[in-house]
Design a protein around this motif. Structure first.
Motif, PDB file in Angstrom:
ATOM      1  N   ASP A  96      -5.082  -0.749  -5.950  1.00  0.00           N
ATOM      2  CA  ASP A  96      -3.910  -0.301  -6.686  1.00  0.00           C
ATOM      3  C   ASP A  96      -4.312   0.467  -7.948  1.00  0.00           C
ATOM      4  OD1 ASP A  96      -0.926  -0.450  -7.038  1.00  0.00           O
ATOM      5  OD2 ASP A  96      -1.525  -1.461  -8.883  1.00  0.00           O
ATOM      6  N   ALA A  97      -5.369   0.020  -8.606  1.00  0.00           N
ATOM      7  CA  ALA A  97      -5.823   0.694  -9.820  1.00  0.00           C
ATOM      8  C   ALA A  97      -6.379   2.082  -9.509  1.00  0.00           C
ATOM      9  CB  ALA A  97      -6.893  -0.153 -10.517  1.00  0.00           C
ATOM     10  N   ALA A  98      -6.978   2.235  -8.325  1.00  0.00           N
ATOM     11  CA  ALA A  98      -7.535   3.544  -7.947  1.00  0.00           C
ATOM     12  C   ALA A  98      -6.452   4.573  -7.690  1.00  0.00           C
ATOM     13  CB  ALA A  98      -8.424   3.390  -6.717  1.00  0.00           C
ATOM     14  N   GLY A  99      -5.260   4.126  -7.293  1.00  0.00           N
ATOM     15  CA  GLY A  99      -4.138   5.023  -7.079  1.00  0.00           C
ATOM     16  C   GLY A  99      -4.417   6.058  -6.003  1.00  0.00           C
ATOM     17  N   THR A 100      -4.125   7.315  -6.313  1.00  0.00           N
ATOM     18  CA  THR A 100      -4.308   8.387  -5.332  1.00  0.00           C
ATOM     19  C   THR A 100      -5.771   8.667  -5.040  1.00  0.00           C
ATOM     20  OG1 THR A 100      -4.185  10.028  -7.116  1.00  0.00           O
ATOM     21  CG2 THR A 100      -2.138   9.496  -5.954  1.00  0.00           C
ATOM     22  N   ASP A 101      -6.676   8.143  -5.850  1.00  0.00           N
ATOM     23  CA  ASP A 101      -8.103   8.332  -5.598  1.00  0.00           C
ATOM     24  C   ASP A 101      -8.625   7.408  -4.499  1.00  0.00           C
ATOM     25  OD1 ASP A 101      -8.317  10.286  -7.547  1.00  0.00           O
ATOM     26  OD2 ASP A 101      -8.743   8.834  -9.137  1.00  0.00           O
ATOM     27  N   ALA A 102      -7.789   6.457  -4.062  1.00  0.00           N
ATOM     28  CA  ALA A 102      -8.209   5.504  -3.035  1.00  0.00           C
ATOM     29  C   ALA A 102      -8.042   6.128  -1.653  1.00  0.00           C
ATOM     30  CB  ALA A 102      -7.404   4.213  -3.141  1.00  0.00           C
ATOM     31  N   TRP A 115     -12.045  -2.310  -2.194  1.00  0.00           N
ATOM     32  CA  TRP A 115     -10.630  -2.102  -1.899  1.00  0.00           C
ATOM     33  C   TRP A 115     -10.193  -2.933  -0.706  1.00  0.00           C
ATOM     34  CZ3 TRP A 115     -11.156   3.953  -1.721  1.00  0.00           C
ATOM     35  CH2 TRP A 115     -11.394   4.437  -3.016  1.00  0.00           C
ATOM     36  N   CYS A 116      -8.915  -3.228  -0.651  1.00  0.00           N
ATOM     37  CA  CYS A 116      -8.359  -3.951   0.485  1.00  0.00           C
ATOM     38  C   CYS A 116      -8.227  -3.005   1.676  1.00  0.00           C
ATOM     39  CB  CYS A 116      -6.982  -4.515   0.130  1.00  0.00           C
ATOM     40  SG  CYS A 116      -6.092  -5.191   1.557  1.00  0.00           S
ATOM     41  N   PRO A 117      -8.914  -3.269   2.794  1.00  0.00           N
ATOM     42  CA  PRO A 117      -8.849  -2.368   3.951  1.00  0.00           C
ATOM     43  C   PRO A 117      -7.439  -2.222   4.514  1.00  0.00           C
ATOM     44  CG  PRO A 117     -10.698  -3.881   4.161  1.00  0.00           C
ATOM     45  CD  PRO A 117      -9.890  -4.356   2.999  1.00  0.00           C
ATOM     46  N   TYR A 118      -6.676  -3.300   4.500  1.00  0.00           N
ATOM     47  CA  TYR A 118      -5.325  -3.247   5.064  1.00  0.00           C
ATOM     48  C   TYR A 118      -4.444  -2.274   4.289  1.00  0.00           C
ATOM     49  CZ  TYR A 118      -0.628  -4.706   6.447  1.00  0.00           C
ATOM     50  OH  TYR A 118       0.673  -4.717   6.880  1.00  0.00           O
ATOM     51  N   PHE A 119      -4.418  -2.388   2.968  1.00  0.00           N
ATOM     52  CA  PHE A 119      -3.553  -1.519   2.178  1.00  0.00           C
ATOM     53  C   PHE A 119      -4.119  -0.108   2.057  1.00  0.00           C
ATOM     54  CE2 PHE A 119      -1.896  -5.650   0.901  1.00  0.00           C
ATOM     55  CZ  PHE A 119      -0.526  -5.409   0.937  1.00  0.00           C
ATOM     56  N   VAL A 120      -5.432   0.032   2.084  1.00  0.00           N
ATOM     57  CA  VAL A 120      -6.023   1.373   2.127  1.00  0.00           C
ATOM     58  C   VAL A 120      -5.541   2.115   3.371  1.00  0.00           C
ATOM     59  CG1 VAL A 120      -8.172   2.633   2.491  1.00  0.00           C
ATOM     60  CG2 VAL A 120      -8.069   0.871   0.753  1.00  0.00           C
ATOM     61  N   THR A 121      -5.536   1.416   4.508  1.00  0.00           N
ATOM     62  CA  THR A 121      -5.105   2.039   5.757  1.00  0.00           C
ATOM     63  C   THR A 121      -3.610   2.313   5.748  1.00  0.00           C
ATOM     64  OG1 THR A 121      -6.870   0.812   6.886  1.00  0.00           O
ATOM     65  CG2 THR A 121      -5.204   1.855   8.260  1.00  0.00           C
ATOM     66  N   ARG A 122      -2.833   1.370   5.235  1.00  0.00           N
ATOM     67  CA  ARG A 122      -1.382   1.595   5.116  1.00  0.00           C
ATOM     68  C   ARG A 122      -1.100   2.874   4.332  1.00  0.00           C
ATOM     69  NH1 ARG A 122       2.237  -2.955   4.903  1.00  0.00           N
ATOM     70  NH2 ARG A 122       3.628  -1.525   3.792  1.00  0.00           N
ATOM     71  N   HIS A 123      -1.894   3.130   3.320  1.00  0.00           N
ATOM     72  CA  HIS A 123      -1.729   4.327   2.509  1.00  0.00           C
ATOM     73  C   HIS A 123      -2.244   5.564   3.249  1.00  0.00           C
ATOM     74  CE1 HIS A 123      -1.704   6.920  -1.050  1.00  0.00           C
ATOM     75  NE2 HIS A 123      -2.976   7.219  -0.806  1.00  0.00           N
ATOM     76  N   ALA A 124      -3.337   5.403   4.000  1.00  0.00           N
ATOM     77  CA  ALA A 124      -4.001   6.550   4.632  1.00  0.00           C
ATOM     78  C   ALA A 124      -3.245   7.093   5.833  1.00  0.00           C
ATOM     79  CB  ALA A 124      -5.417   6.158   5.057  1.00  0.00           C
ATOM     80  N   ILE A 125      -2.407   6.278   6.480  1.00  0.00           N
ATOM     81  CA  ILE A 125      -1.750   6.754   7.695  1.00  0.00           C
ATOM     82  C   ILE A 125      -0.812   7.927   7.428  1.00  0.00           C
ATOM     83  CG2 ILE A 125      -1.931   4.524   8.856  1.00  0.00           C
ATOM     84  CD1 ILE A 125       1.021   4.063   8.267  1.00  0.00           C
ATOM     85  N   THR A 126      -0.374   8.100   6.191  1.00  0.00           N
ATOM     86  CA  THR A 126       0.527   9.215   5.895  1.00  0.00           C
ATOM     87  C   THR A 126      -0.191  10.554   5.985  1.00  0.00           C
ATOM     88  OG1 THR A 126       0.091   8.984   3.517  1.00  0.00           O
ATOM     89  CG2 THR A 126       1.985   7.796   4.429  1.00  0.00           C
ATOM     90  N   ARG A 127      -1.517  10.571   5.856  1.00  0.00           N
ATOM     91  CA  ARG A 127      -2.247  11.838   5.948  1.00  0.00           C
ATOM     92  C   ARG A 127      -3.249  11.865   7.092  1.00  0.00           C
ATOM     93  NH1 ARG A 127      -7.329  12.060   3.860  1.00  0.00           N
ATOM     94  NH2 ARG A 127      -8.160  10.196   2.849  1.00  0.00           N
ATOM     95  N   ALA A 128      -3.265  10.817   7.904  1.00  0.00           N
ATOM     96  CA  ALA A 128      -4.190  10.784   9.036  1.00  0.00           C
ATOM     97  C   ALA A 128      -3.707  11.709  10.148  1.00  0.00           C
ATOM     98  CB  ALA A 128      -4.323   9.356   9.559  1.00  0.00           C
ATOM     99  N   ASP A 129      -4.646  12.250  10.901  1.00  0.00           N
ATOM    100  CA  ASP A 129      -4.319  13.081  12.056  1.00  0.00           C
ATOM    101  C   ASP A 129      -4.023  12.227  13.287  1.00  0.00           C
ATOM    102  OD1 ASP A 129      -5.007  15.886  10.970  1.00  0.00           O
ATOM    103  OD2 ASP A 129      -6.810  14.726  10.515  1.00  0.00           O
TER     104      ASP A 129
END
Length: 325
Positions: A213-219, A240-254
């Protein structure tokens, strides 16, 4: 290496001979043109049935309002072991590159974690094949032009239990218990209470979630294909938490690979899938399981103990209402 150019109607002995003869000049796989698509296939031999499967897939994806071509929903069947996953990934990712305006993401839904891992393994093989063939061809696209940016991100999203790296919580054997413990440390009201109590707080927070969460958009996640273990390794390395990192990453994943529930269960889909682009292509692997998954998603299990507790709660509520009258 040669690039085999095929028309949609070239399915026969001559075509098969040309493709498989060309495979001898290509390291690690095949590259051929299907209509406007530059298709990479991660094996050195392609059967006519596999090509026919890709042709039908392309017909499903094509949707031209100015012509008679109409895409939409499709139901495709191939026997086990005939390479349907490789065919799906080869054709659909080729379509992504050719039509980025029409197709934003590939969402690949599986029923089990082993099926998810199998899909990602095939995708890794396909990406390696693509990179190798492009390098051997000087990075040129099928028209002889320079290759475009090859940034590509594929992630899988599994349950908190499968993706957790918290030293205490990960040892819980009950999946529901893992979810409870996770929410106890990451819920907004828990974090607000911790902040209010300041240094005297006894509330435990998850250091991996807080660091993410502290890393924000840099995560962010670098380009690549990530299975569960790769995401956990990345999470541990960066804290970082892998679960929430992935939840965030799916919006830009191919490409996103996850369980049926993330698409079909309204309780989960509204949290995870609702923000994904409507131009995405959704694939349900082993689609004959969809009815059972829907039944599970919309069913509630009740035992006599739960019913007795509900009856007592209703009685107390009724007495409270009577007292207020």
């Amino acid at each position: 290496p040669a690039v085999v150019v095929l028309r949609d109607d070239q399915l026969g002995v001559d075509w098969l001979q040309r493709v498989n003869e060309a495979s001898g000049t290509m390291p690690g796989g095949l590259r051929f043109q299907l209509g406007e698509l530059d298709v990479f296939f991660p094996y050195e031999y392609l059967y006519p049935e596999q090509y026919a499967y890709m042709v039908k897939l392309k017909e499903i994806l094509d949707d031209d309002p100015e012509s008679d071509i109409r895409g939409g929903h499709g139901l495709l069947e191939m026997p086990t072991g005939t390479g349907k996953t490789a065919c799906l990934l080869s054709l659909i990712t080729a379509y992504q590159y050719a039509h980025p305006d029409k197709m934003a993401k590939l969402i690949y839904c599986t029923r089990t974690v082993p099926e998810m891992e199998k899909c990602l393994a095939e995708l890794k093989r396909l990406r390696a094949c693509r990179a190798e063939l492009l390098a051997a061809d000087g990075g040129a696209d099928r028209r002889g032009g320079a290759a475009r940016d090859e940034k590509f991100l594929a992630v899988c999203l599994s349950s908190r239990r499968n993706m957790c790296v918290h030293e205490r919580v990960v040892n819980e054997t009950d999946r529901d218990k893992v979810d409870v413990e996770c929410r106890k440390m990451t819920a907004s009201w828990v974090r607000a209470r911790h902040q209010k109590e300041s240094g005297a707080s006894t509330v435990e927070l998850c250091p991996y979630f807080e660091a993410w969460d502290a890393a924000g958009t840099d995560a962010g996640i670098p380009s690549g294909v990530y299975d569960v273990e790769a995401l956990k390794a990345l999470g541990k390395a960066r804290g970082w938490c892998p679960y929430f990192v992935t939840r965030h990453a799916i919006t830009r994943a191919d490409v996103i690979v996850y369980n049926y529930q993330y698409m079909l269960d309204p309780k989960v889909a509204t949290l995870v899938t609702k923000e994904l682009e409507k131009e995405s292509v959704v694939v349900f692997d082993e689609g004959h399981n969809i009815d059972n998954i829907c039944i599970e998603a919309f069913s509630v299990e009740m035992d006599p103990r739960k019913l007795d507790r509900a009856a007592r709660c209703a009685a107390r509520l009724g007495r409270r209402v009577d007292d207020l009258r």
